[in-house]
Design an enzyme around this catalytic site. Structure first.
Site, PDB file in Angstrom:
ATOM      1  N   GLY B  34      16.869   6.803  48.162  1.00  0.00           N
ATOM      2  CA  GLY B  34      17.711   5.751  47.584  1.00  0.00           C
ATOM      3  C   GLY B  34      18.902   6.214  46.769  1.00  0.00           C
ATOM      4  O   GLY B  34      19.386   5.487  45.903  1.00  0.00           O
ATOM      5  N   ASP B 163       9.742  -2.347  44.057  1.00  0.00           N
ATOM      6  CA  ASP B 163       9.513  -3.637  44.708  1.00  0.00           C
ATOM      7  C   ASP B 163       8.596  -3.480  45.927  1.00  0.00           C
ATOM      8  O   ASP B 163       7.850  -4.389  46.288  1.00  0.00           O
ATOM      9  CB  ASP B 163      10.848  -4.278  45.114  1.00  0.00           C
ATOM     10  CG  ASP B 163      11.732  -3.323  45.912  1.00  0.00           C
ATOM     11  OD1 ASP B 163      11.853  -2.147  45.502  1.00  0.00           O
ATOM     12  OD2 ASP B 163      12.302  -3.752  46.937  1.00  0.00           O
ATOM     13  N   SER B 473      52.390  74.325  23.900  1.00  0.00           N
ATOM     14  CA  SER B 473      51.439  74.718  22.866  1.00  0.00           C
ATOM     15  C   SER B 473      51.685  73.831  21.641  1.00  0.00           C
ATOM     16  O   SER B 473      52.830  73.608  21.249  1.00  0.00           O
ATOM     17  CB  SER B 473      51.654  76.191  22.515  1.00  0.00           C
ATOM     18  OG  SER B 473      50.773  76.567  21.480  1.00  0.00           O
ATOM     19  N   GLY B 474      50.635  73.254  21.085  1.00  0.00           N
ATOM     20  CA  GLY B 474      50.795  72.381  19.927  1.00  0.00           C
ATOM     21  C   GLY B 474      51.056  70.928  20.280  1.00  0.00           C
ATOM     22  O   GLY B 474      51.242  70.093  19.398  1.00  0.00           O
ATOM     23  N   SER B 545      50.132  75.506  31.490  1.00  0.00           N
ATOM     24  CA  SER B 545      50.566  75.447  32.899  1.00  0.00           C
ATOM     25  C   SER B 545      52.014  74.982  33.033  1.00  0.00           C
ATOM     26  O   SER B 545      52.267  73.867  33.488  1.00  0.00           O
ATOM     27  CB  SER B 545      49.623  74.562  33.720  1.00  0.00           C
ATOM     28  OG  SER B 545      49.386  73.326  33.099  1.00  0.00           O
TER      29      SER B 545
END
Lengths: 278, 653
Positions: B34, B163, B473-474, B545
């Protein structure tokens, strides 16, 4: 949090998810009220910096006042603004045999060529993988079933019959090559929310939204803004945002009547969206 | 498109309705019990139908020689809304004097689960409909089970068609007692059972004399008692981290407070790692003054006092009442996708903003999709529309909660391919972290092949990689390298530093500082780094490097073997490095005591396109270290498809 706070929080959450998920995000911006709310929410989401470009599809039929607003907002919000015009269509060159415009073509064709096709062109040029749109569920029946993150295929088509599930704030973020995602942070906002938020946040919007006297002595305002040849004002006395909101609440029934447009227009929207219109 | 407004009309609607906020309800139940009729009734009895609609349908029914049914109303509404658009409607609004409602996902979908989950996951409340005569049926069970998985707790059961059973209270009580027992097993306790007749409109909006023995509310009265879901405000903090923004000097953590609240100054611990800091500020654009606290549901941006390494996915909590963490979860999941979900095949699990590779290691039981009875035997696979209890193992630890404790961080979805395939809720969570220990003992069942690089990566939880820190360096190489090593170690990433000076003590002890020897020095360092990365480590090479060609050579060595390589340019101006001069080398070089010193008497060729550049003179050590750590974590992350393929091969699928 009130309702607007919740909407805002959810939209901000979605914007941030989108920014994280996509490498090449773009936000189309029409300068309309929803669009300006999106700008505002973006500023909030990213603490003042909008980290993606904002795209205006310029049909060349823009109201001068809108273009003024565009330039104002570009500076005010520090926008990375892209302005895109389908130049070929307007000039009648390239794949076009004649100039496309409202003077010669019907509105559906013009909108498609100058908006959707222009969008497709800029998507192809810039390879955007996601678009943030301002669409809302309450605007149009075709938008009711949209998702926050809605995939579109390479042809911009929306497979609304087989949409991915979306729940618990987990979204579809992976795409196939050629696909893009429509991110729709305003989906849950209603028109009245947009106005209330603009009012609360004092978001600048084009003044064309407010009622001004017309030639016939009555007052008019624009309820949505598009190309000038096909955008007509509505009769209204709402001259500020509170009055607009009051008007919206009163005219709730006629608003629905307005949505139930004639079949030509309903078809038009569907046709445009199927072809990629927002 | 022109719209007509009627601005002069006097307000008749309730102008105090502040926004579009609506109670979202989902109506579920077995077919023919329903649903359509009830929806038609709700619309009719709340005067939510367009004028003349009922008459129109009544006439149409008569013409067809059919008795009028309220179900037709729904059909007509759907048809109207769906006119010219071939999509089914998901939002049907109606309103009462008290508030507005939306019925999400009208019944009738064949693709039941996928769409219903999407719609119902956002519902505030549900009506479970059950036929008084037929009692509990398949879908009465399945829908209820789904509601329990989705965490919908406001439920009213409507016992319909009273019902047809002569309004007998015994029948109602029988259904109530049977269903209460079944729902109890799912942890569902409905707020109300209401005997109704949708067809006759009994107990829909108000009590009906035919059912005067019923002392509870009518359906609508029950709905009016429900709350629009608000995020719970009495739970511990769960701050779900979405992203970290560095648009300016601020390092902003963006996320949402899923539960609890957050105050400036409070300690916040990030899981699964457990690092902690204090909240320094809550950032808000355009705010008159910065907020000092944020509440449940808010999307916020915060900064921290200490710069700790956090990343998207982390869950922030207060020092106590943190989430559980571990690699294994026990969950109940529902599967929506056509392709079934088998054991041991990797998928992506998304929980909050965490996204992690995981797989099913055990399917404890699969419930038949129609009867909800456990399937016999061990199926080893979960098919579409089935629900199952499973054990899931993630590749790395995740933070989570038990769903019944904090649902926002106690549920997850499973993504296979590129789409969400299903979702689940977490049944067990050991907040003492014992689960991780238990899980660690379990070995992978599919290890068959020689140990490949991918399998090493699987063990380590990351892949080997080479980070090459180059600079004067540093410039800060060693400081950053050691800091990075520490951060990676804390995150469970296996790393090691190859330091230029250290190498020269052994492997490169026979080399000097001529251009040729420098090149050989770099080559040896590069080859060593490659071997160590091959073994699965993240190798942090810290060498001046100075020559581009040498660095490019190392890049080639790594790429030849598929080792991820990241050149990191530690960039600081010479004068800054010289001023820092941590070991007095510049002074000695200027004095001529050191020959061929890079920057003074030997050139430094800056990288042209490094993967990362860190300007140590302009940014704080904390910030550059965070950038570097982030970069290293990303570089060592196992790419998704690689994992998937490897695991699938290993699993023999």
């Amino acid at each position: 949090m009130d309702h607007l706070d919740q909407l805002e929080a959810q939209s901000v959450y979605i914007l941030r998810e989108a920014y994280h998920s996509f490498s090449n995000l773009c936000m189309p911006w029409s300068m309309g009220k929803d669009s300006n709310v999106l700008i505002w929410l973006s500023k909030k989401a990213f603490c003042g910096k909008i980290p993606y470009p904002v795209l205006h599809i310029d049909t060349t039929y823009e109201f001068p006042e809108m273009l003024e607003f565009r330039e104002w907002a570009r500076k005010e919000y520090d926008l990375d603004l892209i302005v895109k015009i389908n130049e070929d269509a307007r000039a009648g060159r390239g794949t076009y045999t004649q100039s496309v415009g409202y003077e010669t073509h019907d509105p559906v064709t013009v909108t498609h060529e100058l908006k959707t096709v222009a969008l497709q062109q800029v998507m192809a040029e810039r390879k955007f993988d996601a678009l943030i749109t301002g669409i809302r569920r309450d605007e149009d029946p075709t938008r009711a079933k949209e998702r926050y993150f809605s995939p579109r295929n390479a042809e911009f088509e929306w497979d609304y019959k087989d949409q991915p599930p979306e729940f618990w704030n987990q979204f579809t973020t992976a795409i196939e090559p050629g696909e893009h995602i429509r991110v729709q942070p305003l989906l849950d906002w209603a028109e009245v929310d947009i106005w209330r938020y603009i009012e609360r946040e004092k978001i600048p919007i084009p003044t064309m939204y407010f009622a001004r006297p017309g030639d016939d002595g009555k007052k008019y305002r624009f309820r949505s803004l598009g190309c000038w040849p096909i955008t007509k004002p509505v009769e209204s006395t709402a001259s500020n945002i509170s009055e607009i909101i009051a008007e919206l609440l009163v005219t709730k029934t006629s608003e629905r009547a307005g949505r139930a447009q004639d079949h030509h227009e309903r078809n038009a929207m569907q046709k445009l969206r199927a072809k990629g219109f927002m | 498109m022109q719209t007509t407004l009627e601005p002069t009309k006097v307000p008749t609607s309730d102008i105090s309705v502040p926004t579009s906020q609506k109670l979202r309800i989902v109506i579920v139940g077995h077919v023919d019990h329903g649903k359509s009729t009830l929806i038609g009734r709700l619309f009719h009895d709340t005067n939510s139908l367009p004028e003349g609609k009922v008459e129109q349908i009544r006439k149409a029914s008569e013409l067809e020689g059919m008795e009028f049914e309220f179900a037709f109303l729904l059909d007509a509404l759907l048809e109207e809304q769906a006119q010219n658009i071939t999509i089914d409607t998901t939002q049907l609004p109606f309103r009462t004097e008290k508030r507005e409602y939306v019925i999400i996902d009208a019944p009738g979908h064949k693709e039941f689960l996928k769409n219903m989950v999407t719609g119902a996951a956002s519902a505030d409340a549900a009506i479970l409909l059950i036929d008084a005569n037929e009692g509990i049926q398949e879908q009465s069970k399945r829908h209820a089970y789904l509601l329990s998985l989705l965490g919908i707790r406001q439920i009213v059961v409507a016992v319909n068609k009273m019902d047809l059973v002569g309004y007998r209270q015994e029948r109602f009580e029988k259904v109530r007692s049977d269903y209460t027992e079944f729902l109890g097993k799912l942890g569902i306790v409905p707020q109300h059972f209401v005997p109704i007749s949708a067809k006759l409109g009994l107990n829909i909006t108000k009590a009906s004399p035919e059912l005067e023995w019923h002392k509870g509310p009518a359906i609508l009265e029950a709905l009016e008692q429900f709350q629009i879901s608000a995020p719970p405000d009495d739970l511990p903090l769960r701050f779900v981290l979405q992203d970290i923004y560095r648009f300016d000097e601020r390092r902003i953590l963006a996320g949402r407070i899923e539960t609890g609240s957050l105050q400036v100054g409070q300690e916040i611990v990030f899981w699964p790692d457990g690092k902690s800091s204090r909240v320094k500020s809550i950032e808000e654009w355009n705010a008159p003054e910065p907020p000092t606290s944020a509440l449940v549901g808010e999307s916020v941006a915060i900064t921290l006092e200490e710069q700790i390494f956090v990343e998207r996915g982390d869950i922030g909590s207060a020092p106590d009442h943190g989430p559980a963490e571990g690699r294994e979860i026990q969950a109940s999941l529902f599967w929506l996708q056509n392709d079934p979900l088998p054991l041991n095949v990797p998928f992506t699990l998304k929980l909050g903003t965490q996204s992690v590779e995981a797989r099913l290691v055990e399917i404890t039981r699969v419930l038949d999709s129609s009867t909800l009875e456990p399937l016999a035997g061990n199926p080893g696979i979960i098919h579409k529309n089935e629900v199952a209890d499973v054990r899931i193992r993630a590749r790395k630890p995740i933070a989570f909660d038990r769903h019944d404790r904090i649902s926002e961080t106690g549920r997850f979805v499973i993504v296979t391919g590129k789409r969400i395939g299903g979702g689940g809720i977490i049944r067990e969570a050991d907040y003492q972290d014992e689960m991780r220990l238990a899980g660690a003992a379990e070995n992978l069942t599919w290890t068959v092949s020689p140990v490949t690089r991918e399998l090493r990566a699987e063990n380590f939880g990351h892949r080997g990689a080479v980070l090459w820190l180059t600079g004067l360096s540093g410039s800060g190489k060693s400081t950053l390298a050691t800091g990075l090593d520490y951060h990676l170690h804390r995150r469970g990433i296996f790393s090691y530093i190859l330091d230029g000076d250290n190498l020269r003590h052994g492997l490169c002890a026979n080399l000097g500082f001529s251009a040729e020897d420098r090149s050989e020095n770099i080559r040896r360092a590069g080859e060593t780094a490659r071997l160590m990365a091959e073994a699965g480590l993240v190798v942090i090479c810290s060498l001046i490097s100075p020559f581009r060609a040498d660095r490019e050579n190392v890049r080639k060595i790594c790429h030849r073997d598929g080792i991820p390589f990241g050149e990191v340019f530690i960039n600081a101006p010479l004068d800054v490095c010289e001023a820092r001069d941590p070991r007095g080398l510049y002074k000695r070089a200027r004095a001529g005591e050191i020959k061929e010193f890079t920057g003074i008497s030997s050139p430094y060729e800056a990288p042209l396109a490094p993967e990362l550049e860190l300007r140590t003179a302009e940014h704080t050590l904390e910030n550059t270290l965070l950038d570097l750590t982030h970069f290293a974590v990303e570089l060592s992350r196992i790419p998704e498809p690689q994992i998937a393929e490897e695991l699938a091969r290993g699993a023999g699928i």
